[in-house]
Design an enzyme around this catalytic site. Structure first.
Site, PDB file in Angstrom:
ATOM      1  N   ARG A  90       5.657 -11.961  -3.417  1.00 37.91           N
ATOM      2  CA  ARG A  90       5.501 -10.649  -2.763  1.00 37.91           C
ATOM      3  C   ARG A  90       6.779  -9.829  -2.894  1.00 37.91           C
ATOM      4  O   ARG A  90       6.737  -8.634  -3.163  1.00 37.91           O
ATOM      5  CB  ARG A  90       5.246 -10.853  -1.260  1.00 37.91           C
ATOM      6  CG  ARG A  90       3.838 -10.997  -0.851  1.00 37.91           C
ATOM      7  CD  ARG A  90       3.807 -11.302   0.630  1.00 37.91           C
ATOM      8  NE  ARG A  90       3.991 -10.090   1.421  1.00 37.91           N
ATOM      9  CZ  ARG A  90       3.006  -9.320   1.831  1.00 37.91           C
ATOM     10  NH1 ARG A  90       1.767  -9.637   1.532  1.00 37.91           N
ATOM     11  NH2 ARG A  90       3.237  -8.255   2.545  1.00 37.91           N
ATOM     12  N   TYR A 127      -0.308 -22.778  -5.795  1.00 38.47           N
ATOM     13  CA  TYR A 127      -0.138 -22.237  -7.152  1.00 38.47           C
ATOM     14  C   TYR A 127       1.343 -22.039  -7.462  1.00 38.47           C
ATOM     15  O   TYR A 127       2.162 -21.886  -6.556  1.00 38.47           O
ATOM     16  CB  TYR A 127      -0.942 -20.951  -7.375  1.00 38.47           C
ATOM     17  CG  TYR A 127      -0.708 -19.817  -6.401  1.00 38.47           C
ATOM     18  CD1 TYR A 127       0.349 -18.929  -6.539  1.00 38.47           C
ATOM     19  CD2 TYR A 127      -1.585 -19.625  -5.332  1.00 38.47           C
ATOM     20  CE1 TYR A 127       0.526 -17.878  -5.655  1.00 38.47           C
ATOM     21  CE2 TYR A 127      -1.410 -18.583  -4.434  1.00 38.47           C
ATOM     22  CZ  TYR A 127      -0.356 -17.706  -4.608  1.00 38.47           C
ATOM     23  OH  TYR A 127      -0.177 -16.673  -3.721  1.00 38.47           O
ATOM     24  N   ASP A 183      -4.229  -2.419   4.430  1.00 38.25           N
ATOM     25  CA  ASP A 183      -4.622  -3.185   5.624  1.00 38.25           C
ATOM     26  C   ASP A 183      -4.902  -2.276   6.819  1.00 38.25           C
ATOM     27  O   ASP A 183      -5.670  -2.650   7.712  1.00 38.25           O
ATOM     28  CB  ASP A 183      -3.516  -4.175   6.011  1.00 38.25           C
ATOM     29  CG  ASP A 183      -3.645  -5.504   5.275  1.00 38.25           C
ATOM     30  OD1 ASP A 183      -4.458  -5.588   4.337  1.00 38.25           O
ATOM     31  OD2 ASP A 183      -2.926  -6.459   5.651  1.00 38.25           O
ATOM     32  N   ALA A 203       0.837  -1.208   0.000  1.00 34.05           N
ATOM     33  CA  ALA A 203       0.000   0.000   0.000  1.00 34.05           C
ATOM     34  C   ALA A 203       0.870   1.255   0.000  1.00 34.05           C
ATOM     35  O   ALA A 203       0.657   2.174  -0.806  1.00 34.05           O
ATOM     36  CB  ALA A 203      -0.926  -0.006   1.218  1.00 34.05           C
TER      37      ALA A 203
HETATM   38  C1  LIG Z   1      -1.646 -15.900   3.877  1.00 33.43           C
HETATM   39  C2  LIG Z   1      -1.900 -14.630   3.175  1.00 33.43           C
HETATM   40  C3  LIG Z   1      -2.027 -14.710   1.829  1.00 33.43           C
HETATM   41  C4  LIG Z   1      -2.328 -13.559   1.123  1.00 33.43           C
HETATM   42  N1  LIG Z   1      -2.491 -13.673  -0.211  1.00 33.43           N
HETATM   43  C5  LIG Z   1      -2.868 -12.566  -0.881  1.00 33.43           C
HETATM   44  C6  LIG Z   1      -3.081 -12.645  -2.281  1.00 33.43           C
HETATM   45  O1  LIG Z   1      -2.926 -13.700  -2.905  1.00 33.43           O
HETATM   46  N2  LIG Z   1      -3.477 -11.519  -2.934  1.00 33.43           N
HETATM   47  C7  LIG Z   1      -3.665 -10.340  -2.260  1.00 33.43           C
HETATM   48  O2  LIG Z   1      -4.073  -9.348  -2.888  1.00 33.43           O
HETATM   49  N3  LIG Z   1      -3.427 -10.239  -0.943  1.00 33.43           N
HETATM   50  C8  LIG Z   1      -3.034 -11.307  -0.228  1.00 33.43           C
HETATM   51  N4  LIG Z   1      -2.805 -11.209   1.082  1.00 33.43           N
HETATM   52  C9  LIG Z   1      -2.974  -9.914   1.782  1.00 33.43           C
HETATM   53  C10 LIG Z   1      -1.874  -8.925   1.503  1.00 33.43           C
HETATM   54  O3  LIG Z   1      -0.612  -9.505   1.637  1.00 33.43           O
HETATM   55  C11 LIG Z   1      -1.999  -7.727   2.450  1.00 33.43           C
HETATM   56  O4  LIG Z   1      -3.347  -7.323   2.491  1.00 33.43           O
HETATM   57  C12 LIG Z   1      -1.169  -6.586   1.911  1.00 33.43           C
HETATM   58  O5  LIG Z   1       0.164  -6.952   1.843  1.00 33.43           O
HETATM   59  C13 LIG Z   1      -1.316  -5.358   2.828  1.00 33.43           C
HETATM   60  O6  LIG Z   1      -0.380  -4.420   2.471  1.00 33.43           O
HETATM   61  P1  LIG Z   1      -0.141  -3.137   3.365  1.00 33.43           P
HETATM   62  O7  LIG Z   1       0.929  -2.381   2.686  1.00 33.43           O
HETATM   63  O8  LIG Z   1      -1.452  -2.480   3.654  1.00 33.43           O
HETATM   64  O9  LIG Z   1       0.371  -3.679   4.782  1.00 33.43           O
HETATM   65  P2  LIG Z   1       1.731  -4.401   5.154  1.00 33.43           P
HETATM   66  O10 LIG Z   1       2.206  -5.268   4.066  1.00 33.43           O
HETATM   67  O11 LIG Z   1       1.519  -5.018   6.493  1.00 33.43           O
HETATM   68  O12 LIG Z   1       2.793  -3.218   5.292  1.00 33.43           O
HETATM   69  C14 LIG Z   1       2.822  -2.338   6.388  1.00 33.43           C
HETATM   70  C15 LIG Z   1       4.228  -1.770   6.519  1.00 33.43           C
HETATM   71  O13 LIG Z   1       4.204  -0.756   7.504  1.00 33.43           O
HETATM   72  C16 LIG Z   1       5.323  -0.895   8.344  1.00 33.43           C
HETATM   73  N5  LIG Z   1       4.972  -0.250   9.619  1.00 33.43           N
HETATM   74  C17 LIG Z   1       4.018  -0.631  10.498  1.00 33.43           C
HETATM   75  N6  LIG Z   1       3.944   0.224  11.533  1.00 33.43           N
HETATM   76  C18 LIG Z   1       4.873   1.177  11.292  1.00 33.43           C
HETATM   77  C19 LIG Z   1       5.267   2.352  12.008  1.00 33.43           C
HETATM   78  N7  LIG Z   1       4.685   2.692  13.164  1.00 33.43           N
HETATM   79  N8  LIG Z   1       6.250   3.119  11.492  1.00 33.43           N
HETATM   80  C20 LIG Z   1       6.837   2.795  10.281  1.00 33.43           C
HETATM   81  N9  LIG Z   1       6.517   1.691   9.595  1.00 33.43           N
HETATM   82  C21 LIG Z   1       5.535   0.898  10.080  1.00 33.43           C
HETATM   83  C22 LIG Z   1       5.529  -2.386   8.436  1.00 33.43           C
HETATM   84  O14 LIG Z   1       6.845  -2.721   8.842  1.00 33.43           O
HETATM   85  C23 LIG Z   1       5.241  -2.803   6.992  1.00 33.43           C
HETATM   86  O15 LIG Z   1       6.390  -2.734   6.184  1.00 33.43           O
HETATM   87  C24 LIG Z   1      -2.477 -12.325   1.810  1.00 33.43           C
HETATM   88  C25 LIG Z   1      -2.287 -12.247   3.180  1.00 33.43           C
HETATM   89  C26 LIG Z   1      -2.011 -13.383   3.863  1.00 33.43           C
HETATM   90  C27 LIG Z   1      -1.844 -13.300   5.332  1.00 33.43           C
END
Ligand SMILES: Cc1cc2nc3c(=O)[nH]c(=O)nc-3n(C[C@H](O)[C@H](O)[C@H](O)COP(=O)(O)OP(=O)(O)OC[C@H]3O[C@@H](n4cnc5c(N)ncnc54)[C@H](O)[C@@H]3O)c2cc1C
Length: 393
Positions: free
Chosen positions: A106, A207, A285, A16
């Site tokens: 990923r 997959y 997320d 994100a």
């Molecule tokens: C088993 C599994 C399978 C999945 N398969 C899929 C799939 O096939 N397709 C799909 O679309 N999605 C899938 N997902 C979901 C997907 O991986 C997540 O929804 C997505 O990665 C979320 O991205 P994000 O950037 O919002 O959060 P995150 O990837 O959690 O990134 C958050 C980042 O913020 C950082 N952070 C947190 N707090 C702080 C802070 N206070 N200060 C600075 N940095 C901070 C963290 O270190 C991290 O790097 C899957 C999830 C799981 C658990």
């Protein structure tokens, strides 16, 4: 509110955070991403990028990069756990030409987003945990120092401190399901499809990745107890093998090669009520954690990134853009999160007569109208956020 020159802080360098950094940067904002980890890296695991996520990547000029490292999927195949008897096939080759569904590591998607964001001038600062935030003024505190921005984007994931600042604590609950995730090298000639093996109280999704040289495994089991929520609890592969010992021989063979596996508890979080306040906004997320049963978490994050940027760029002022963003995104992500939750129930039918009846009905439906199962996902895969009109709100 033109984004040109706006000072933007992004909290979190996940999918994100890096996607929105790229999107904002393309519209002329000055973006700094703060990541608490000492490196932007990812545990090895696969992701399914569906056409709706690809539409956002395409608008960010990243779809060609993805195509170089992704495996194009041809189907999602549901089957029975014991004999791998086919139950239902979503034939992805029937999707319109520009709607490509793919599998990718990923780490490879993160690497594309990071490389292209940095090349365009986004600054990514690691070892920078954001400890506090003042949404009203756009201030964040990192390692004891306060910094001020025109906009703070909380892309800080499942345990988001930005969400907490805007919503207070929203208590998640344990879904009574745990998931193992593993990667193994592929043998033979794997089909370019996601296969879902559905058993009583359990299912496994597999997959291929990386030119079909690796297999991604996600195995889900219902259970009563769990201590903690997170991604990186290492588990003994024998526990995984024991939990799926009655599954088909092809699953036994695959699991016999698992040398390293992570296990985590699956928690259900409500979609946040408040997505923005003052100069802060949630994304990915942080706004809407989801269960993984529709493979949409990363896809929703990519959609969010594009919509937030577009709403802000076209709105009269910051608040109007943020209101628009939440109005466009909340109904869609709520529907996706609900659909993902229901999928687990459908996969895990326990009582053999009910399972038999449900699987037979799906088989028959698939035979009578083979195109229909995929058409049911038009609302999801066919949605292109880059074509969504403000009037759609
Ligand atoms: C088993 C599994 C399978 C999945 N398969 C899929 C799939 O096939 N397709 C799909 O679309 N999605 C899938 N997902 C979901 C997907 O991986 C997540 O929804 C997505 O990665 C979320 O991205 P994000 O950037 O919002 O959060 P995150 O990837 O959690 O990134 C958050 C980042 O913020 C950082 N952070 C947190 N707090 C702080 C802070 N206070 N200060 C600075 N940095 C901070 C963290 O270190 C991290 O790097 C899957 C999830 C799981 C658990």
């Amino acid at each position: 509110m033109p984004l040109r020159g706006l000072q933007v802080a992004v909290v979190g360098a996940g999918i994100a955070g890096l996607a929105v950094a790229r999107a904002m940067n393309l519209r002329g904002a000055n973006v700094t991403v703060f990541e608490r980890a000492s490196a932007v890296s990812e545990v090895g695991a696969g992701l399914q990028i569906s056409p709706n996520g690809l539409a956002a990547l395409r608008a960010l000029n990243l779809s060609d990069d993805l195509a170089k490292v992704a495996t194009q999927a041809q189907a999602v195949q549901l089957c029975d756990y014991k004999k791998a008897r086919p139950v239902l096939r979503l034939d992805l080759t029937q999707l319109p030409e520009n709607q490509i569904y793919s599998f990718v590591l990923r780490a490879e998607l993160i690497s594309i987003l990071l490389r292209r964001a940095e090349a365009a001038g986004v600054v990514v600062q690691t070892d920078s945990p954001v400890d506090q935030i003042k949404p009203e003024t756009g201030e964040i505190c990192i390692n004891g120092q306060w910094h001020s921005f025109g906009l703070v984007i909380g892309a800080d994931g499942l345990h988001s401190m930005t969400r907490k600042a805007l919503n207070g604590t929203l208590a998640p609950f344990f879904t009574r399901q745990v998931a193992w995730r593993a990667l193994v090298s592929a043998t033979g000639n794997p089909a370019p499809q996601a296969t879902v093996y559905m058993g009583p109280g359990r299912h496994i999704v597999t997959y291929p990745l990386r030119d079909m040289t690796m297999m991604n495994i996600v195995a889900v089991e219902e259970r009563w107890d769990w201590a903690d929520e997170g991604w990186s609890h290492e588990d003994d592969p024998d526990n995984l093998r024991a939990a799926f010992a009655d599954f088909t021989p092809e699953i036994q063979e695959l699991l016999s090669r698992v040398g390293h596996v992570n296990l985590w508890g699956l928690f259900r979080h409500p979609v946040a009520n408040v997505w923005h306040g003052g100069r802060a906004v949630l994304l990915g997320d942080a706004a809407h954690p989801t269960l993984p049963f529709l493979a949409q978490g990363a896809n929703m994050a990519l959609e969010d990134a594009w919509v937030l940027t577009d709403c802000l760029d076209k709105a009269g002022d910051l608040n109007a853009g943020l209101v628009q963003y939440q109005a466009l995104r909340k109904p869609r992500v709520s529907r996706i999160v609900d659909a993902a939750t229901k999928n687990a129930r459908n996969y895990h039918l326990r009582w053999p007569p009910v399972r038999w009846a449900a699987h037979s009905a799906l088989r028959l439906g698939g035979r009578i109208a083979p195109a229909l199962p995929l058409r049911k996902f038009d609302w999801l895969y066919g949605h292109d956020v880059t074509r969504q009109k403000v009037a759609d709100v």
